[in-house]
Design a protein around this motif. Sequence first.
Motif, PDB file in Angstrom:
ATOM      1  N   MET A  56       8.220  -5.171  -8.094  1.00 23.62           N
ATOM      2  CA  MET A  56       7.282  -4.320  -8.905  1.00 23.62           C
ATOM      3  C   MET A  56       6.037  -4.575  -8.588  1.00 23.62           C
ATOM      4  SD  MET A  56       9.551  -4.435 -12.386  1.00 23.62           S
ATOM      5  CE  MET A  56       8.676  -3.138 -13.147  1.00 23.62           C
ATOM      6  N   GLN A  57       5.523  -5.753  -8.597  1.00 23.84           N
ATOM      7  CA  GLN A  57       4.083  -6.518  -8.361  1.00 23.84           C
ATOM      8  C   GLN A  57       3.522  -5.778  -7.105  1.00 23.84           C
ATOM      9  OE1 GLN A  57       1.559  -7.234  -9.578  1.00 23.84           O
ATOM     10  NE2 GLN A  57       0.197  -8.284  -7.944  1.00 23.84           N
ATOM     11  N   MET A  58       4.569  -6.036  -5.992  1.00 23.67           N
ATOM     12  CA  MET A  58       4.079  -5.622  -4.750  1.00 23.67           C
ATOM     13  C   MET A  58       3.711  -4.073  -4.577  1.00 23.67           C
ATOM     14  SD  MET A  58       3.750  -8.237  -2.702  1.00 23.67           S
ATOM     15  CE  MET A  58       2.627  -8.880  -3.964  1.00 23.67           C
ATOM     16  N   LEU A  59       4.714  -3.474  -5.176  1.00 23.58           N
ATOM     17  CA  LEU A  59       4.375  -2.014  -5.262  1.00 23.58           C
ATOM     18  C   LEU A  59       3.077  -1.435  -6.008  1.00 23.58           C
ATOM     19  CD1 LEU A  59       8.119  -0.639  -5.543  1.00 23.58           C
ATOM     20  CD2 LEU A  59       6.666  -1.177  -3.451  1.00 23.58           C
ATOM     21  N   ALA A  60       2.977  -2.236  -6.995  1.00 29.37           N
ATOM     22  CA  ALA A  60       1.827  -1.860  -7.977  1.00 29.37           C
ATOM     23  C   ALA A  60       0.384  -2.314  -7.299  1.00 29.37           C
ATOM     24  CB  ALA A  60       2.028  -2.587  -9.366  1.00 29.37           C
ATOM     25  N   LEU A  61       0.448  -3.711  -6.616  1.00 31.01           N
ATOM     26  CA  LEU A  61      -0.779  -3.859  -5.840  1.00 31.01           C
ATOM     27  C   LEU A  61      -0.931  -2.709  -5.043  1.00 31.01           C
ATOM     28  CD1 LEU A  61      -2.730  -6.160  -5.106  1.00 31.01           C
ATOM     29  CD2 LEU A  61      -0.994  -7.156  -3.787  1.00 31.01           C
ATOM     30  N   ASP A  62       0.007  -2.575  -4.193  1.00 31.34           N
ATOM     31  CA  ASP A  62      -0.172  -1.287  -3.002  1.00 31.34           C
ATOM     32  C   ASP A  62      -0.913  -0.062  -3.649  1.00 31.34           C
ATOM     33  OD1 ASP A  62       0.118   0.036  -0.404  1.00 31.34           O
ATOM     34  OD2 ASP A  62       1.697   0.912  -1.530  1.00 31.34           O
ATOM     35  N   ARG A  63      -0.335   0.317  -4.929  1.00 30.53           N
ATOM     36  CA  ARG A  63      -0.835   1.437  -5.493  1.00 30.53           C
ATOM     37  C   ARG A  63      -2.196   1.098  -5.956  1.00 30.53           C
ATOM     38  NH1 ARG A  63       2.943   1.754  -8.658  1.00 30.53           N
ATOM     39  NH2 ARG A  63       2.137   0.802 -10.421  1.00 30.53           N
ATOM     40  N   GLN A  64      -2.537   0.071  -6.781  1.00 30.68           N
ATOM     41  CA  GLN A  64      -3.688  -0.259  -7.343  1.00 30.68           C
ATOM     42  C   GLN A  64      -4.924  -0.330  -6.081  1.00 30.68           C
ATOM     43  OE1 GLN A  64      -2.646  -3.782  -9.192  1.00 30.68           O
ATOM     44  NE2 GLN A  64      -2.627  -2.937 -11.283  1.00 30.68           N
ATOM     45  N   LEU A  65      -4.488  -0.704  -4.960  1.00 28.51           N
ATOM     46  CA  LEU A  65      -5.579  -0.835  -4.012  1.00 28.51           C
ATOM     47  C   LEU A  65      -5.801   0.150  -3.279  1.00 28.51           C
ATOM     48  CD1 LEU A  65      -4.375  -4.319  -2.062  1.00 28.51           C
ATOM     49  CD2 LEU A  65      -6.613  -3.927  -3.403  1.00 28.51           C
ATOM     50  N   GLY A  66      -4.790   1.136  -3.091  1.00 33.21           N
ATOM     51  CA  GLY A  66      -4.851   2.577  -2.687  1.00 33.21           C
ATOM     52  C   GLY A  66      -6.031   3.369  -3.579  1.00 33.21           C
ATOM     53  N   ASP A  67      -5.960   3.286  -4.835  1.00 30.17           N
ATOM     54  CA  ASP A  67      -6.558   4.029  -5.872  1.00 30.17           C
ATOM     55  C   ASP A  67      -8.023   3.622  -5.820  1.00 30.17           C
ATOM     56  OD1 ASP A  67      -4.631   5.324  -6.742  1.00 30.17           O
ATOM     57  OD2 ASP A  67      -4.354   4.107  -8.395  1.00 30.17           O
ATOM     58  N   PHE A  68      -8.417   2.249  -5.634  1.00 31.38           N
ATOM     59  CA  PHE A  68      -9.638   1.685  -5.539  1.00 31.38           C
ATOM     60  C   PHE A  68     -10.264   1.985  -4.029  1.00 31.38           C
ATOM     61  CE2 PHE A  68     -12.248  -2.106  -3.952  1.00 31.38           C
ATOM     62  CZ  PHE A  68     -12.884  -2.259  -5.000  1.00 31.38           C
ATOM     63  N   PHE A  69      -9.545   1.978  -2.979  1.00 28.92           N
ATOM     64  CA  PHE A  69     -10.208   2.634  -1.937  1.00 28.92           C
ATOM     65  C   PHE A  69     -10.489   3.854  -1.866  1.00 28.92           C
ATOM     66  CE2 PHE A  69      -7.443  -0.932   0.409  1.00 28.92           C
ATOM     67  CZ  PHE A  69      -8.493  -2.003   0.169  1.00 28.92           C
ATOM     68  N   ALA A  70      -9.628   4.639  -2.807  1.00 31.21           N
ATOM     69  CA  ALA A  70     -10.050   6.170  -2.682  1.00 31.21           C
ATOM     70  C   ALA A  70     -11.214   6.440  -3.340  1.00 31.21           C
ATOM     71  CB  ALA A  70      -8.837   6.848  -3.236  1.00 31.21           C
ATOM     72  N   ARG A  71     -11.486   5.582  -4.327  1.00 34.90           N
ATOM     73  CA  ARG A  71     -12.754   5.922  -5.018  1.00 34.90           C
ATOM     74  C   ARG A  71     -14.128   5.385  -4.416  1.00 34.90           C
ATOM     75  NH1 ARG A  71     -12.654   6.626 -10.350  1.00 34.90           N
ATOM     76  NH2 ARG A  71     -14.488   5.695 -10.720  1.00 34.90           N
ATOM     77  N   LEU A  72     -13.806   4.338  -3.407  1.00 36.25           N
ATOM     78  CA  LEU A  72     -14.618   3.983  -2.488  1.00 36.25           C
ATOM     79  C   LEU A  72     -15.151   5.019  -1.491  1.00 36.25           C
ATOM     80  CD1 LEU A  72     -14.445   0.184  -1.865  1.00 36.25           C
ATOM     81  CD2 LEU A  72     -16.235   1.239  -3.007  1.00 36.25           C
ATOM     82  N   ASP A  73     -13.868   5.672  -1.000  1.00 38.39           N
ATOM     83  CA  ASP A  73     -13.885   6.564   0.125  1.00 38.39           C
ATOM     84  C   ASP A  73     -14.931   7.975  -0.430  1.00 38.39           C
ATOM     85  OD1 ASP A  73     -12.243   5.279   1.679  1.00 38.39           O
ATOM     86  OD2 ASP A  73     -10.318   6.445   1.229  1.00 38.39           O
ATOM     87  N   ALA A  74     -14.676   8.131  -1.783  1.00 39.75           N
ATOM     88  CA  ALA A  74     -15.346   9.184  -2.212  1.00 39.75           C
ATOM     89  C   ALA A  74     -16.885   9.052  -2.248  1.00 39.75           C
ATOM     90  CB  ALA A  74     -14.882   9.692  -3.675  1.00 39.75           C
ATOM     91  N   THR A  75     -17.440   7.937  -2.306  1.00 41.62           N
ATOM     92  CA  THR A  75     -18.653   7.627  -2.154  1.00 41.62           C
ATOM     93  C   THR A  75     -19.651   7.841  -0.732  1.00 41.62           C
ATOM     94  OG1 THR A  75     -18.681   5.143  -1.773  1.00 41.62           O
ATOM     95  CG2 THR A  75     -18.617   5.830  -4.018  1.00 41.62           C
ATOM     96  N   GLY A  76     -18.686   7.591  -0.009  1.00 40.80           N
ATOM     97  CA  GLY A  76     -19.273   7.953   1.320  1.00 40.80           C
ATOM     98  C   GLY A  76     -19.932   6.689   2.063  1.00 40.80           C
ATOM     99  N   ILE A  77     -19.461   5.580   1.503  1.00 34.04           N
ATOM    100  CA  ILE A  77     -20.166   4.120   1.822  1.00 34.04           C
ATOM    101  C   ILE A  77     -19.418   3.762   2.909  1.00 34.04           C
ATOM    102  CG2 ILE A  77     -20.533   1.817   1.117  1.00 34.04           C
ATOM    103  CD1 ILE A  77     -21.102   2.855  -1.484  1.00 34.04           C
ATOM    104  N   ASP A  78     -20.164   3.241   4.125  1.00 36.81           N
ATOM    105  CA  ASP A  78     -19.472   2.622   5.162  1.00 36.81           C
ATOM    106  C   ASP A  78     -18.990   1.360   4.957  1.00 36.81           C
ATOM    107  OD1 ASP A  78     -18.516   1.692   7.614  1.00 36.81           O
ATOM    108  OD2 ASP A  78     -20.634   1.645   8.441  1.00 36.81           O
TER     109      ASP A  78
END
Length: 556
Positions: free
Chosen positions: A316-338
């Motif tokens: 459960m932790q591995m799947l949650a970590l994968d999901r949480q990191l995905g959400d975190f990266f998606a927010r960064l993607d939305a900023t347009g930052i390299d």
Amino acid sequence: MTTALAAALSITATGAVLAQDMAAPAAPAVKVTAATPAPKLVIAISVDQFSADLFAEYRSHFTGGLARLAQGVVFPSGYQAHGATETCPGHSTILTGNHPAHTGIIANNYFDLSAARADKRLYCAEDETVAGTSSKSGQYAASVNHLLVATLGDWMKAADPKAQIVSVAGKDRAAIMMGGRKADELMWLFPGGLTSYRGVPLSPIAEKASAAIAAAIAAPRPALTLPADCASHDIAIPVGDKGATVGTWRFQRDGGDFRRFMASPEADGAVLAAGAALRAARRMGEGDTTDLLILGLSATDYIGHGTGTEGSEMCMQMLALDRQLGDFFARLDATGIDYMVMLTADHGGHDLPERNRQNAWPAAERVDKTLDPDAMGKAVAEKLGLPQPLLYSDGPLGDMYLSKALTPAQHKAAMTELVARFKAHRQVEAVVTGEELAARPISKQSPDTWTLLDKLRASYNPQRSGDFIVVLKPRVTPIAESGMGYVATHGSVWDYDRRVPILFWRKGLRGFEQPNAVMTVDILPTLASVIGVRLDANKIDGRCLDLLSGPESSCR
């Protein structure tokens, strides 16, 4: 705040995460070449106890952030090359480019028998000179003083003081050992939310994030639903003699139970949410410099210790970590930052022996209670008529220190007797003296070829290491009695504790996989080259890893 990062980021309403994160459009993908300018933001992530074995086992299940990183530059056989595979030494290698022999962080706890205070045991991230403190949890003064070398953030600040360095982690030793001495903000989780060094106030945005985390800790949590991917792990494993089991916990907890909060995906969500808040408030990655955001995710380690590495809890932790990191990266993607991401671990880990024995490894066992350094030291002192206490240690393996009250002749006699007794124990693989290691150079060979002495040498520091070091045989868990809360661990010289993934990702960076062994000490020179920070090669143990597939090189 729930276990998913998306829910953790609901603290937006409190102002802890700024809405501006979502304002800018995503930048178009541009192929990264040797001529590509440095990324504006480097994100260095350590997932505590995220072994190469866990990465391999769950890689096909990842669909979020870890799946993205697995499409980047992947070193599945990374190594925390040294022998003392504990949290503090491991974190000390990740952003310094140095083995523990040079960072000085030889263990989570070691002994200085000349220390002024009565407690001679030192915690790796404390200042023992502060009056009224001890090495016990909650009683030490957190400090970076024991780290002997510079971190990536320190090098960046020296090159450009305007570079921003922020370090947030579940554990103080993770935040400190990766953050170094010049971080603009450095903090970790505690029962009241977030905290930093004594006397160092949190910034307003960190205070808001801290309040949101404290509220989450205070709230009870019901059991989570078991994902279908984790159904095969849903097997209760008896531990101890009081009817306790592991393998079926669903992360339910009472309000205010900080220990169980830390041993759940909520803890990683809290760190990621705080990191997102601080990045946005400080506008990291939006200026003329390259900034560094350091994130230490500790939940995997607490879960590994409390329930092992192969149960439903870890699934459960591995799947949650994968999901949480995905959400975190998606927010960064939305900023347009390299931005560029590096993810690794401070060490690996091993499952509890009770489940190992059920799953085709009958030789797995717990350490025998007779392998007790205190009892051995007392017995030898009585036999030889030596002063007590004779032997100081932090457990049945690792560094052992002899009393400073001994004469040279007494020291020699005690060493001879103690080494012989440890070597005679059936669960001991080897006993190596400090003199043997001091005479040996640190290996420059590939870490998968290292001998036992090579591994121990990389952890040996003559000013801090013990008179001799005890190595247990493979798959001997150094916990004599199991019970809920601490059933499995790490810290050995064996590859299940040494091997960790090392992953790099950047938009436009062509991915490739290199299965040959590399080391966590290679991360610093690799990132420094990418961002154009010059290093003194004489001050690091690692080498730059070329992240560009083809004839070009990212190593400059």
